[in-house]
Design an enzyme around this catalytic site. Structure first.
Site, PDB file in Angstrom:
ATOM      1  N   ALA A  14      48.534  41.290  32.582  1.00 12.77           N
ATOM      2  CA  ALA A  14      49.557  40.377  32.064  1.00 12.77           C
ATOM      3  C   ALA A  14      50.978  40.853  32.285  1.00 12.77           C
ATOM      4  O   ALA A  14      51.917  40.245  31.764  1.00 12.77           O
ATOM      5  CB  ALA A  14      49.322  40.129  30.571  1.00 12.77           C
ATOM      6  N   ARG A  16      52.693  40.767  34.943  1.00 14.20           N
ATOM      7  CA  ARG A  16      53.416  40.013  35.977  1.00 14.20           C
ATOM      8  C   ARG A  16      52.597  38.792  36.375  1.00 14.20           C
ATOM      9  O   ARG A  16      51.456  38.635  35.978  1.00 14.20           O
ATOM     10  CB  ARG A  16      53.665  40.893  37.208  1.00 14.20           C
ATOM     11  CG  ARG A  16      52.396  41.506  37.771  1.00 14.20           C
ATOM     12  CD  ARG A  16      52.645  42.327  39.030  1.00 14.20           C
ATOM     13  NE  ARG A  16      53.426  43.520  38.751  1.00 14.20           N
ATOM     14  CZ  ARG A  16      52.932  44.665  38.272  1.00 14.20           C
ATOM     15  NH1 ARG A  16      51.636  44.748  37.990  1.00 14.20           N
ATOM     16  NH2 ARG A  16      53.705  45.701  38.074  1.00 14.20           N
ATOM     17  N   TYR A 155      36.449  39.046  48.641  1.00 13.89           N
ATOM     18  CA  TYR A 155      37.162  38.607  47.434  1.00 13.89           C
ATOM     19  C   TYR A 155      36.649  37.249  46.982  1.00 13.89           C
ATOM     20  O   TYR A 155      36.363  37.044  45.791  1.00 13.89           O
ATOM     21  CB  TYR A 155      38.657  38.546  47.721  1.00 13.89           C
ATOM     22  CG  TYR A 155      39.476  37.913  46.603  1.00 13.89           C
ATOM     23  CD1 TYR A 155      39.768  38.626  45.443  1.00 13.89           C
ATOM     24  CD2 TYR A 155      39.956  36.616  46.726  1.00 13.89           C
ATOM     25  CE1 TYR A 155      40.515  38.049  44.422  1.00 13.89           C
ATOM     26  CE2 TYR A 155      40.705  36.037  45.714  1.00 13.89           C
ATOM     27  CZ  TYR A 155      40.984  36.753  44.566  1.00 13.89           C
ATOM     28  OH  TYR A 155      41.726  36.170  43.558  1.00 13.89           O
TER      29      TYR A 155
END
Length: 249
Positions: A14, A16, A155
Site C-alpha cells: 500500500a 504506492r 505472471y
C-alpha cells in the site's frame, strides 16, 4: 456511500500505486488503514501523505516472501487492536519474461508472493472475519488473466490461479457478510510500469487495444474497492470486476 467508520482495512503493498489509492479511498470513508509494505521508507512517505489529509493510518512493515510473515503480521495487529475487517491483496511480483526466457528465480518470486502469500494471508486473517461476522477480501488480479501478453507468461498464470482461489472461497465459505471478490486492472499508469507505458511506440499499441483510448490511473480502481467494502456492495460475492477501459474485450 455508507461510511466505513469502525472498520480496519489491511492493504498489502500500500505504499504506492493501486494499493495506496485504494487504501486512501477506504480511509476517506472512515476506515483505519494499515499500510503494509516491505519498503519502510516508502510506507513512511505514504503515511505522511495520509496523515496530512487527516486520515487514520498506521504502518506494517513485512516481507511477504518470508513464510512466517503473515502470522507475525496478525500478532502485531492483534496487539495494536487493528485486526482487519477488510483485506486487500495488492502486493505482487510482476516479471516481464517470455516462456523461453523464464528463469527459475522469476518463477519462484512470483509464486511466493502472488500465490503462497495469498494463502498465508487468508489463513491469518479470514478466521477472525468469520468469527466477527463481517469481512471483505479483495484480490487485485490483472487483465493479463484474460489477455496475457507473451512477456507476462508466468505472471498471468499466477494471477489466474489467485483468482481461482478467491472464487473458490466465495463459493464455499458460506459465511454471512464475508465476501470475496477480484478487481482486475488493465493498463494502469503506476510507478511499476510507467517506463513501459510511456514509451511512445508501446503506448500507441496499448491505446489501440483500449476502447476508451486512454490509460487508467490508480484511482480508477479505488471506487470499485470502496463499493465492495460497503453496505451497498454487501451482496457482491465472487465477482471479477475489470477496471481496464475494455482492454480485455
Amino acid at each position: 456511500m455508507a461510511a466505513l467508520h469502525g472498520r480496519t482495512a489491511l492493504v498489502t503493498g500500500a505504499a504506492r500505486g493501486i494499493g495506496l489509492a485504494i487504501g486512501e479511498r477506504l480511509a476517506q470513508a472512515g476506515a483505519h488503514l494499515v499500510v503494509h509494505d516491505r519498503d519502510a521508507a516508502a510506507a513512511e512517505q505514504a503515511l505522511a501523505q495520509l496523515h496530512g489529509a487527516g486520515l487514520s493510518a498506521s504502518p506494517l512493515i513485512a516481507d511477504l516472501a518470508e513464510p512466517a510473515a503473515p502470522a507475525r503480521m496478525r500478532e502485531v495487529l492483534e496487539a495494536e487492536g487493528h485486526l482487519p475487517d477488510i483485506l486487500v491483496l495488492c502486493a505482487s511480483v510482476e516479471t516481464r519474461e517470455t516462456w523461453d526466457k523464464l528463469s527459475e528465480d522469476a518463477m519462484a518470486a512470483q509464486t511466493e508472493i502472488n500465490l503462497h502469500a495469498t494463502v498465508r494471508l487468508i489463513q491469518a486473517f479470514l478466521p477472525g472475519m468469520v468469527a466477527r461476522g463481517f469481512g471483505r477480501i479483495i484480490a487485485i488480479g490483472s487483465v493479463q488473466e484474460a489477455r496475457p501478453n507473451p512477456t507476462h507468461f508466468y505472471y498471468a498464470a499466477t494471477k489466474a490461479a489467485q483468482t481461482n482461489m478467491i472464487l473458490n472461497l466465495a463459493r464455499t465459505l458460506r459465511a454471512p457478510d464475508v465476501t470475496c471478490n477480484i478487481i482486475q486492472p488493465g493498463a494502469i499508469l503506476t510507478d511499476r510500469n510507467r517506463a513501459v507505458l510511456t514509451d511512445p511506440a508501446y503506448e500507441s499499441i496499448v491505446l489501440g487495444r483500449i476502447p476508451l483510448a486512454r490509460l487508467g490511473s490508480a484511482r480508477d480502481c479505488a471506487g470499485v474497492a470502496l463499493l465492495l467494502c460497503s453496505e451497498e456492495g454487501a451482496y457482491i460475492n465472487g465477482a471479477e470486476i475489470a477496471v481496464d477501459g475494455g482492454l480485455r474485450l
